[in-house]
Design an enzyme around this catalytic site. Structure first.
Site: not given
Length: 257
Positions: A126, A225, A227
């Site tokens: 990001c 993202h 994660e």
């Protein structure tokens, strides 16, 4: 995970320097909590993949980029607040920008540029992807407006949407597919692409969703993202396996010198 400033990392290889601004000035408690949650997802995935992590808080690093990078085999730049437009030669024109931290920008850009000189593998998530683009002379769209990339006006709600991976790209090779469903929450995007970078993925509205270095350098940035808790863990694992594999190759090369 280890938290350090000038300490030498003593841990099994490959050794990954993780950098991010988790406590940017003027950030809300909610944003700080979200950044902590996402960073924890990164650390967990790196540990699951067998990497050793050294984390440095970019808001108050108190260390020198080239000294840090000399002790690691790869660099991972986390997500976070918006980069100061001055970093890419613009005045601020959007009133939706948040958590701007020039000190963190300067430090992280220095790490990316030095890491590229050192030929270290670099992964940006990001904000990290946007900083990679800026470090190579690129620019950003300060406000992309409403669309598929975030769930609400203040950019606090992640959404899922598809991206198209570029044929022949490193990401296409990693995932062995042309289509990927990702989680994102961003209101800015790459406009002018940095020198030596190529587009690796786009959203359906043609917003650039991933970039990577051309030639042999292992430098990849994803606007999404991987994660996030609701993102498929196996997708992040594939990306990290490729990144850590490149870092392990660097460590092996250094040991042979």
């Amino acid at each position: 995970m280890m938290t350090a400033t000038n300490e030498i990392l003593q841990a099994p290889t490959p050794r990954i320097l993780v950098v991010g601004s988790l406590t940017p000035p003027d950030a809300s408690d909610w944003l700080k909590g979200k950044l902590k949650e996402l960073s924890d997802g990164v650390f967990t995935a790196l540990e699951r993949a067998g990497a050793a992590c050294l984390f440095v808080e970019a808001s108050s690093p108190n260390c020198v980029p080239d000294e840090l990078l000399s002790e690691v085999d790869g660099l991972l730049v986390l997500g976070g607040g918006d980069a100061d437009p001055a970093c890419y030669g613009q005045a601020q024109v959007a009133d939706t920008m948040y958590a701007i931290n020039p000190a963190a920008d300067h430090f992280e850009l220095g790490l990316i540029r030095q890491g590229a000189i050192d030929d270290l593998p670099i992964l940006g998530i990001c904000r990290g992807m946007q900083l990679i683009n800026i470090a190579f002379g690129g620019e950003l769209i300060q406000e992309i407006g409403p669309g598929c990339h975030n769930g609400n006006a203040d950019n606090s709600l992640m959404v899922s949407h598809p991206v198209l991976l570029a044929a022949g790209s490193r990401l296409h090779s990693i995932y062995d597919t042309s289509n990927l469903t990702i989680r994102s929450a961003h209101h800015q995007a790459v406009s002018k692409l940095g020198d030596g970078l190529a587009v690796a993925a786009r959203a359906e509205d043609q917003i650039i969703e991933a970039i990577e270095a051309t030639h042999q350098r292992w430098i990849v940035g994803v606007q999404w993202h991987p994660e996030d808790a609701l993102a498929p863990a196996q997708d992040f694992d594939k990306l990290l396996d490729a990144f850590i594999g490149a870092a392990a190759s660097i460590q092996t090369r250094q040991l042979s010198l």
